[in-house]
Design a protein around this motif. Structure first.
Motif, short mmCIF file in Angstrom:
data_model
loop_
_atom_site.label_atom_id
_atom_site.label_comp_id
_atom_site.label_asym_id
_atom_site.label_seq_id
_atom_site.Cartn_x
_atom_site.Cartn_y
_atom_site.Cartn_z
N GLY A 218 0.91 -1.17 0.00
CA GLY A 218 -0.09 0.13 0.00
C GLY A 218 0.69 1.25 0.02
N TRP A 219 2.32 1.21 -0.12
CA TRP A 219 3.02 2.28 -0.12
C TRP A 219 2.76 3.06 -1.44
CZ3 TRP A 219 8.25 2.83 -2.74
CH2 TRP A 219 8.76 3.80 -2.62
N GLN A 220 2.70 4.55 -1.36
CA GLN A 220 2.36 5.22 -2.43
C GLN A 220 3.69 6.20 -2.69
OE1 GLN A 220 0.18 4.98 -4.75
NE2 GLN A 220 -0.88 3.20 -3.76
N PRO A 221 4.63 5.87 -3.30
CA PRO A 221 5.94 6.75 -3.30
C PRO A 221 5.57 8.09 -4.17
CG PRO A 221 6.16 5.21 -4.90
CD PRO A 221 4.77 4.82 -4.24
N ASP A 222 6.53 9.06 -3.74
CA ASP A 222 6.48 10.24 -4.44
C ASP A 222 7.10 10.11 -5.71
OD1 ASP A 222 6.49 12.81 -5.63
OD2 ASP A 222 7.53 13.61 -3.79
N GLU A 223 6.82 9.79 -6.87
CA GLU A 223 7.10 9.43 -7.95
C GLU A 223 8.54 10.83 -8.48
OE1 GLU A 223 7.25 7.01 -9.75
OE2 GLU A 223 5.55 6.02 -8.88
N ALA A 224 8.32 11.95 -8.04
CA ALA A 224 9.53 12.97 -8.20
C ALA A 224 10.57 12.66 -7.84
CB ALA A 224 8.70 14.31 -8.27
N SER A 225 10.50 11.75 -6.30
CA SER A 225 11.70 12.06 -5.55
C SER A 225 12.11 10.45 -5.63
CB SER A 225 11.25 12.41 -4.25
OG SER A 225 10.42 11.53 -3.70
N THR A 226 11.59 9.62 -6.44
CA THR A 226 11.98 8.38 -6.31
C THR A 226 13.29 7.98 -7.24
OG1 THR A 226 9.91 7.61 -6.04
CG2 THR A 226 11.17 5.97 -6.75
N PRO A 227 14.27 7.29 -6.84
CA PRO A 227 15.41 7.25 -7.58
C PRO A 227 15.15 6.23 -9.12
CG PRO A 227 15.76 6.63 -5.22
CD PRO A 227 14.51 6.72 -5.37
#
Length: 299
Positions: free
Chosen positions: A253-262
Motif C-alpha cells: 500500500g505504499w504510494q511513493p512520491d514519483e518525483a523523488s524516487t530514484p
C-alpha cells in the motif's frame, strides 16, 4: 529479557512468565526437549515444569512423541500465522521474492526487526547458492546482516545512536564492531537506498539489501540477495533488489512520491500494472519452478 534468552536461575517470576519460560526453552538449537531438559532450560522445578508442560500440551502449544520428547505444537503455528509481520507479509512478498530468485538464482531473504535483531520470515535458495546460516525464524544482530543494516539505517536517530554505542558482536574478522564505522555505514545506506554487507557472518558471502515500506512510508521489513563474496557484482544486484523491495512496498500500500524516487527503483516488479518484468537489466525472467528450501541451511 531478550527474545529466546533463558531466565536467570532463582529469579522470581509470575505464572505467565513461567509459562513463557517453558516455550522459550525451545529454539533452533533445541527443537526437541525432554521434560527434564525443559525444566533445566526454563529454570523451573521439575514439578512446576510438569504441570505447565501438561497444560501447554493439552492446549496444543506442545506435542509429545512416542518417546516422551516434546516439540512445538501446530497450535502455535496457527496463532503465529495471524501476525501481520509474519505469514501475512510473507504471502504478499513471495511473488517478488520469487522474481528476485529467478533473476539471480542466489539466496533471497525477507526479514523484519524484533528489538536489536532481525528475524527471517522467508528464505529461498538454490542448490548452487552460497551457504548461509539462515533459516525461517532465525535471528541475527542488526549490524551483522544486510537486512539488519537496511532496517537500522531507517530507525529513529536516537535509537540508532543507542545501538551504535552498545556491544557489537563479531562473527568474522570483518564484522562491523566499531560504532563510529557503523554510523558511517548507516549514513551510506540512507544515501544510496541499499545496504551492502560483505563477509559479516561468513567470510564467503556478500549481501545486498533494500528496505520495504508500509502504507505510511515507514520501513517495515527488508529484502536481500546473498551471493558469493568473490566476484560479487554489486552494481548489477542493486537495481534488482531495489525493484523487489519497491514491488513489495507497493503491494503493501505504499504510494511513493514519483518525483523523488530514484530511477534505479523504477520498472520491473509491479511497475505500472500487474505484470512483473525482469529484475536485472537485459535479462529476461525464466520460468523455472519456485525452489524448495532444504530442511536445514548449508553449514
Amino acid at each position: 529479557m531478550t527474545a529466546g534468552a533463558l531466565p536467570e536461575p532463582g529469579a522470581a517470576r509470575s505464572a505467565p512468565e513461567r509459562l513463557l519460560a517453558v516455550l522459550a526453552a525451545f529454539d533452533h538449537g533445541h527443537p526437541a526437549l525432554s521434560l527434564t531438559d525443559i525444566s533445566r532450560r526454563a529454570g523451573l522445578t521439575l514439578s512446576t515444569a510438569h504441570r505447565l508442560v501438561g497444560a501447554l500440551t493439552e492446549w496444543g502449544a506442545l506435542e509429545r512423541d512416542a518417546d516422551g520428547i516434546y516439540h512445538v505444537g501446530l497450535r502455535l503455528w496457527e496463532i503465529a500465522a495471524l501476525a501481520p509481520r509474519g505469514l501475512a507479509l510473507r504471502q504478499i512478498a513471495l511473488p517478488y521474492l520469487e522474481d528476485l530468485y529467478e533473476a539471480t538464482h542466489e539466496n533471497v531473504q525477507l526479514a523484519v526487526r524484533d528489538g536489536d535483531e532481525v528475524v527471517y520470515i522467508e528464505w529461498l535458495s538454490g542448490r548452487s547458492a552460497v551457504g548461509v546460516h539462515i533459516r525461517v525464524g532465525a535471528r541475527w544482530p542488526l549490524h551483522a546482516t544486510g537486512v539488519g543494516l537496511a532496517l537500522l539505517a531507517h530507525d529513529d536517530p536516537t535509537a540508532q545512536e543507542t545501538y551504535c554505542q552498545g556491544e557489537l558482536a563479531a562473527f568474522t574478522p570483518y564484522t562491523l564492531t566499531d560504532g563510529a564505522r557503523l554510523r558511517r555505514v548507516l549514513a551510506e545506506v540512507r544515501r544510496t537506498g541499499v545496504a551492502v554487507s560483505s563477509r559479516q557472518v561468513t567470510e564467503d558471502a556478500l549481501s545486498v539489501a533494500a528496505p520495504v515500506r508500509g502504507p505510511g512510508g515507514a520501513v517495515v521489513a527488508a529484502v536481500s540477495v546473498v551471493v558469493p563474496q568473490a566476484g560479487a557484482q554489486v552494481p548489477v544486484l542493486t537495481p534488482a533488489v531495489r525493484v523487489a523491495a519497491r514491488g513489495i512496498s507497493r503491494a503493501l500500500g505504499w504510494q511513493p512520491d514519483e518525483a523523488s524516487t530514484p530511477r534505479a527503483g523504477r520498472g520491473g516488479v509491479n511497475s505500472g500494472g500487474s505484470g512483473r518484468g525482469s529484475l536485472i537489466p537485459g535479462r529476461s525472467a525464466v520460468s523455472t519452478p519456485r525452489p524448495t528450501p532444504p530442511s536445514a541451511p548449508p553449514s
